[in-house]
Scaffold this active site. Structure first.
Site, PDB file in Angstrom:
ATOM      1  N   CYS A 140      38.570 -25.656 -74.706  1.00  0.00           N
ATOM      2  CA  CYS A 140      38.287 -25.246 -75.710  1.00  0.00           C
ATOM      3  C   CYS A 140      39.002 -23.183 -75.621  1.00  0.00           C
ATOM      4  O   CYS A 140      38.929 -22.391 -76.464  1.00  0.00           O
ATOM      5  CB  CYS A 140      36.801 -24.962 -76.403  1.00  0.00           C
ATOM      6  SG  CYS A 140      35.834 -25.115 -75.367  1.00  0.00           S
ATOM      7  N   HIS A 154      30.684 -23.126 -74.521  1.00  0.00           N
ATOM      8  CA  HIS A 154      31.417 -24.062 -76.082  1.00  0.00           C
ATOM      9  C   HIS A 154      32.458 -22.646 -76.609  1.00  0.00           C
ATOM     10  O   HIS A 154      32.097 -21.536 -76.459  1.00  0.00           O
ATOM     11  CB  HIS A 154      31.312 -24.804 -76.924  1.00  0.00           C
ATOM     12  CG  HIS A 154      31.850 -24.662 -78.394  1.00  0.00           C
ATOM     13  ND1 HIS A 154      33.499 -25.469 -77.612  1.00  0.00           N
ATOM     14  CD2 HIS A 154      32.492 -24.173 -79.635  1.00  0.00           C
ATOM     15  CE1 HIS A 154      34.391 -25.705 -78.693  1.00  0.00           C
ATOM     16  NE2 HIS A 154      33.702 -25.225 -80.160  1.00  0.00           N
TER      17      HIS A 154
END
Length: 660
Positions: A44, A586
């Site tokens: 990510c 994230h």
């Protein structure tokens, strides 16, 4: 052998569409640029950096129009044989083809791992670090300078800033000339001052992004346990200790900084006596660290050995210096433990604080060693500044050494006392001891006596003050504050000194960075990850940043063109977000599409339209701003294959946003 496609891509490097996207292919037509990137496993961070860079209009147009093909520098020893540039170009063309909802950046990930081993595998990394690598790799792969000539760097030597800055930029361009330099590079003015001779060194250095610090509040909320001597009286003197595993991990001295205390530490604050001898007959108190131990059966061939195990919370106890014995200390401790230790009915002696403390069997007393000097007791023991004596210790009168101090154990005593080391695990009589060291005392309980007279529930009990649970509200900071902090004077660390050409030695010089020239697209990295000697943390401070009209006129020190204010004003076009902590987290992206002007939220495969009021958050990590004059120049070109639409990310004062 492969033949390059007409659009500049290679057949074997075509990223595959994600499964489940049955409409994708030549027949599917979506908004160019609105394309997700599949997470290959903790990638990510890479996806976030790619989405931000993909939404820089002039760079994307450069690749979509195949201008990079004529500028590939395959022979650059500092480059990557053009492979990073080609892999990135293929990715951009797929994302902006309008034929995919999502693509798999596997080929690009493989290329990155091949040229940067730190990104091999599938561990989570920093999106800013990947971005830094990618910008440098693209620059070297696309560097128009094929043969680099020798350039001698010259100091300002009193010359005007304009002249020195222009010379520095020209020298930089003689080695570095690419679309990355055109788009992202600016110029610092760096001023170093020697603290000894006052020599001033001025240089102008290029930069590709700004890494700006976040203002850190000096206020801090800490939970502590307060141990009172007498709740009815106001405390006169207190000591702070870190308690870990039933022992004193550290007793803090008065001059130590709070920054050395971590949030996870169990901090105890003990009230101690403030009595200090002022005259011949005055009474002075000292402070003894006291541990609690219980005898426990241990397997032994003879079956007669007993082990000792620490339990409960240790104490710091004030005792009179001049009239101290083991008997006296026993009664003082019995009095201090009276809240959770039951006094037996056959103990008819008075409280230790009131009893005459003279006795034949004496504790070691603090005295002055030869010359009256004291020795540093080490990190786990406090010096005299914190109230714990650290001078020489010896028995009163002519008593023998510590191995012969008697233990006055009577049938009516609940516990015995023993001098131990700072860990509370060794009898000081069993080893040769440093007489300068701070003495520690252990209260040793027999299991039956402890079970009968020691109330564990009451000992662990505490009264929660009303202030516990108070949360210090972190006030948001403005992005301009971070930039201002970036340009303030700082002193170089001892580990990174500056070599002064006048003094001919390394010096902790003062350094100041100023912004001289800003790039077309300005990348601002918010330094949220804080690494210090005592802690590693992520700063979740809310940084308020403008979507439009970020004005740098007050920060740029180069003489400004008042007739072109847009040269110093920027509009936001992308944000890389980080959610979570240091070891996990994230990354996502907010980006403004260059053709439609609509903001979207990119979360790996998922892409959703958002409004501008959703962009600002505590997760903002890397900001991409485009200079307003560049936006005006690019507006007719952006999306030339489609009718131009009103763009939310290139509006200017006086213009109106229309829905499309």
């Amino acid at each position: 052998m492969e033949t390059r496609n007409k659009d500049g891509t290679w057949p074997s490097a075509q990223p595959q569409a994600t499964s489940g996207a049955s409409e994708e292919g030549e027949d599917f037509q979506g908004q160019p640029g609105i394309c997700g990137l599949t997470n290959l496993g903790n990638t990510c961070f890479m996806n976030s950096a790619l989405q931000c860079l993909s939404n820089v209009p002039q760079l994307t147009e450069y690749f979509l129009q195949n201008r990079y093909l004529a500028e590939l520098n395959l022979g650059n020893p500092l480059g990557m044989k053009g492979e990073i540039a080609e892999a990135y170009a293929d990715l951009v063309k797929q994302a902006w083809s309008g034929h995919h909802r999502s693509i798999v950046p596997y080929v690009f990930k493989t290329k990155v791992g091949h040229f940067a081993s730190q990104f091999l595998g599938y561990q989570l990394h920093d999106s800013q670090e990947l971005l830094s690598f990618l910008l440098d790799g693209l620059h070297e792969d696309l560097n128009r300078v094929k043969k680099k000539e020798y350039v001698e760097l010259c100091d300002a030597a009193g010359r005007p800033d304009q002249e020195v800055a222009q010379e520095a930029w020209q020298n930089h361009k003689r080695w570095n000339d690419s679309v990355i330099v055109d788009t992202f590079h600016g110029l610092f003015k760096s001023t170093l001052v020697c603290p000894d001779c006052g020599n001033v060194s001025v240089t102008f250095d290029p930069f590709c992004y700004l890494s700006v610090p976040l203002p850190v509040s000096h206020k801090r909320v800490m939970e502590v346990f307060f141990v009172s001597m007498d709740p009815r009286r106001k405390p006169e003197q207190m000591m702070v200790a870190d308690v870990f595993s039933h022992r004193f991990y550290k007793i803090y001295q008065l001059e130590e900084s709070l920054s050395s205390i971590l949030d996870r530490d169990d901090i105890f604050i003990y009230e101690v006596s403030g009595r200090v001898a002022a005259g011949e007959n005055s009474r002075e108190d000292i402070v003894l660290p006291v541990y609690l131990r219980e005898r426990t059966p241990a397997r032994d061939y003879s079956g007669s050995y007993y082990g000792l195990m620490l339990f409960g919370h240790p104490l710091l106890v004030s005792v009179p210096r001049d009239r101290l014995s083991w008997d006296a200390l026993y009664h003082i401790l019995l009095y201090r433990l009276s809240r959770y230790v039951t006094r037996p009915s056959w103990d008819d002696e008075e409280d230790g604080d009131e009893k005459d403390l003279e006795g034949k069997d004496s504790l070691p007393q603090p005295g002055h060693g030869p010359g009256g000097s004291s020795q540093d007791p080490g990190p786990e023991q406090a010096g005299s500044s914190s109230g714990v004596a650290s001078s020489s210790w010896g028995p009163v009168d002519t008593s023998p050494g510590p191995s012969h101090w008697p233990q006055r154990v009577r049938h009516k005593h609940l516990f015995t006392l023993q001098r131990v080391n700072s860990n509370g695990t060794s009898d000081c009589s069993t080893f040769k001891e440093d007489t300068q060291a701070q003495p520690y005392i252990a209260i040793d309980w027999e299991p039956e006596m402890k079970k009968r007279y020691y109330d564990e529930v009451e000992a662990e009990g505490y009264v929660k003050h009303d202030c516990v649970g108070y949360m210090l509200k972190k006030a948001p900071v403005q992005l301009q504050e971070c930039i201002e902090l970036f340009t303030t004077v700082e002193t170089l660390e001892k580990e990174n000194p500056w070599y002064c050409p006048t003094c001919k030695q390394h010096q902790p010089a003062t350094k100041k960075l100023d912004l001289w020239m800003l790039p077309e697209t300005l990348i601002i990295h918010l330094k949220r990850f804080s690494y210090t000697t005592f802690s590693r943390e992520k700063l979740d401070t809310l940084v308020e940043f403008p979507i439009r009209d970020l004005d740098f006129s007050e920060f740029v020190i180069k003489p400004q063109d008042d007739s072109a204010p847009e040269l110093y004003k920027y509009d936001l076009i992308a944000v890389s977000n980080h959610y979570g902590g240091l070891r996990d987290g994230h990354y996502t992206t907010f980006a403004c599409n260059k053709d439609s002007g609509q903001w979207h939220y990119f979360d790996d495969n998922s892409v959703l339209p958002v409004t501008e009021n959703q962009i600002e958050s505590k997760a903002a990590y890397v900001l991409f701003y485009q200079r307003q004059d560049v936006a005006r120049r690019l507006q007719p070109q952006a999306g030339s294959s489609k009718p131009p639409a009103s763009s939310a990310c290139v509006l200017f004062p006086g213009e109106v946003l229309h829905s499309v």
